[in-house]
Write a protein that holds these residues in place. Structure first.
Motif, PDB file in Angstrom:
ATOM      1  N   ASN A  77       0.831  -1.189   0.145  1.00 55.95           N
ATOM      2  CA  ASN A  77       0.038  -0.038   0.263  1.00 55.95           C
ATOM      3  C   ASN A  77       0.686   1.217   0.058  1.00 55.95           C
ATOM      4  O   ASN A  77       0.449   2.199   0.625  1.00 55.95           O
ATOM      5  CB  ASN A  77      -0.885  -0.028   1.075  1.00 55.95           C
ATOM      6  N   THR A  78       1.818   1.203  -0.807  1.00 52.94           N
ATOM      7  CA  THR A  78       2.835   2.468  -0.886  1.00 52.94           C
ATOM      8  C   THR A  78       2.957   3.067  -2.292  1.00 52.94           C
ATOM      9  O   THR A  78       3.247   1.869  -3.258  1.00 52.94           O
ATOM     10  CB  THR A  78       4.370   2.069  -0.094  1.00 52.94           C
ATOM     11  N   VAL A  79       3.302   3.883  -2.509  1.00 52.17           N
ATOM     12  CA  VAL A  79       3.620   4.811  -3.666  1.00 52.17           C
ATOM     13  C   VAL A  79       5.141   5.276  -3.528  1.00 52.17           C
ATOM     14  O   VAL A  79       5.106   5.965  -2.356  1.00 52.17           O
ATOM     15  CB  VAL A  79       2.704   5.630  -4.316  1.00 52.17           C
ATOM     16  N   TYR A  80       5.798   5.404  -4.260  1.00 54.01           N
ATOM     17  CA  TYR A  80       7.359   6.016  -4.136  1.00 54.01           C
ATOM     18  C   TYR A  80       7.643   6.950  -5.244  1.00 54.01           C
ATOM     19  O   TYR A  80       7.152   7.102  -6.310  1.00 54.01           O
ATOM     20  CB  TYR A  80       8.196   4.967  -4.214  1.00 54.01           C
ATOM     21  N   LEU A  81       8.418   7.873  -4.807  1.00 53.56           N
ATOM     22  CA  LEU A  81       9.167   8.802  -5.779  1.00 53.56           C
ATOM     23  C   LEU A  81      10.365   9.231  -5.320  1.00 53.56           C
ATOM     24  O   LEU A  81      11.022   9.727  -4.577  1.00 53.56           O
ATOM     25  CB  LEU A  81       8.217  10.448  -5.669  1.00 53.56           C
ATOM     26  N   GLN A  82      11.241   8.711  -6.341  1.00 51.80           N
ATOM     27  CA  GLN A  82      12.650   8.405  -6.396  1.00 51.80           C
ATOM     28  C   GLN A  82      13.056   9.793  -7.159  1.00 51.80           C
ATOM     29  O   GLN A  82      12.875   9.788  -8.270  1.00 51.80           O
ATOM     30  CB  GLN A  82      13.350   7.347  -7.161  1.00 51.80           C
ATOM     31  N   MET A  83      13.820  10.710  -6.331  1.00 56.17           N
ATOM     32  CA  MET A  83      14.350  11.727  -7.023  1.00 56.17           C
ATOM     33  C   MET A  83      15.759  12.067  -7.110  1.00 56.17           C
ATOM     34  O   MET A  83      16.464  11.983  -6.127  1.00 56.17           O
ATOM     35  CB  MET A  83      13.639  13.088  -6.268  1.00 56.17           C
ATOM     36  N   ASP A  84      16.263  12.032  -8.377  1.00 52.99           N
ATOM     37  CA  ASP A  84      17.385  12.084  -8.618  1.00 52.99           C
ATOM     38  C   ASP A  84      17.998  13.430  -9.222  1.00 52.99           C
ATOM     39  O   ASP A  84      17.163  14.154  -9.842  1.00 52.99           O
ATOM     40  CB  ASP A  84      18.086  10.943  -9.572  1.00 52.99           C
ATOM     41  N   SER A  85      19.458  13.977  -9.139  1.00 53.88           N
ATOM     42  CA  SER A  85      19.775  15.190  -9.819  1.00 53.88           C
ATOM     43  C   SER A  85      18.878  16.217  -9.485  1.00 53.88           C
ATOM     44  O   SER A  85      18.481  16.979 -10.172  1.00 53.88           O
ATOM     45  CB  SER A  85      19.907  14.728 -11.321  1.00 53.88           C
ATOM     46  N   LEU A  86      18.605  16.400  -8.167  1.00 58.36           N
ATOM     47  CA  LEU A  86      18.011  17.307  -7.701  1.00 58.36           C
ATOM     48  C   LEU A  86      18.479  18.805  -7.976  1.00 58.36           C
ATOM     49  O   LEU A  86      19.800  19.036  -7.928  1.00 58.36           O
ATOM     50  CB  LEU A  86      17.658  17.253  -6.135  1.00 58.36           C
ATOM     51  N   LYS A  87      17.630  19.743  -8.246  1.00 60.87           N
ATOM     52  CA  LYS A  87      17.972  21.291  -8.511  1.00 60.87           C
ATOM     53  C   LYS A  87      17.222  22.006  -7.351  1.00 60.87           C
ATOM     54  O   LYS A  87      16.253  21.748  -6.854  1.00 60.87           O
ATOM     55  CB  LYS A  87      17.460  21.482  -9.915  1.00 60.87           C
TER      56      LYS A  87
END
Length: 123
Positions: A77-87
């Motif tokens: 019951n989980t959704v993810y957001l992988q965030m790379d190269s953040l600005k």
């Protein structure tokens, strides 16, 4: 009904990575399309990424395409957001949302929202 709780936000340097999680309560999580939105101070809430109920269909705002990845685990019951190269311009409060319209970028397509988690990217 579904209740959403985000986690994983924080402070990171430009070029770094963060992984946001959104835990959902309720037994109907897999029936919902899910999305991440964000809202920076003084700006409107904007669509970041969306995912269909099965996880096979994903959608991204042009500003994050190639840098962010949305995924879901219906067993958890989980959704993810992988965030790379953040600005620095990614700095915002990030919200998880659940709705019935897959891939919609419209706020009013989602009837359930989390409380948000702050992401701050320093230059």
């Amino acid at each position: 009904q579904v209740q959403l709780v985000e986690s994983g936000g924080g402070l990171v340097q430009a070029g770094g990575s963060l992984r946001l999680s959104c835990a959902a309560s309720g037994r109907t999580f897999s029936n919902y399309a899910m999305a991440w939105f964000r809202q920076a101070p003084g700006k409107e809430r904007e669509f970041v990424a969306g995912i269909g109920w099965s996880g096979r269909s994903t959608y991204y705002a042009d500003s994050v395409k190639g840098r962010f990845t949305i995924s879901r685990d219906n067993a958890k019951n989980t959704v993810y957001l992988q965030m790379d190269s953040l600005k620095p311009e990614d700095t915002a409060v990030y919200y998880c949302a659940a709705g019935r319209v897959t891939g919609s970028a419209q706020v009013n397509s989602y009837g359930h929202w989390g409380q948000g988690t702050q992401v701050t990217v320093s230059s």
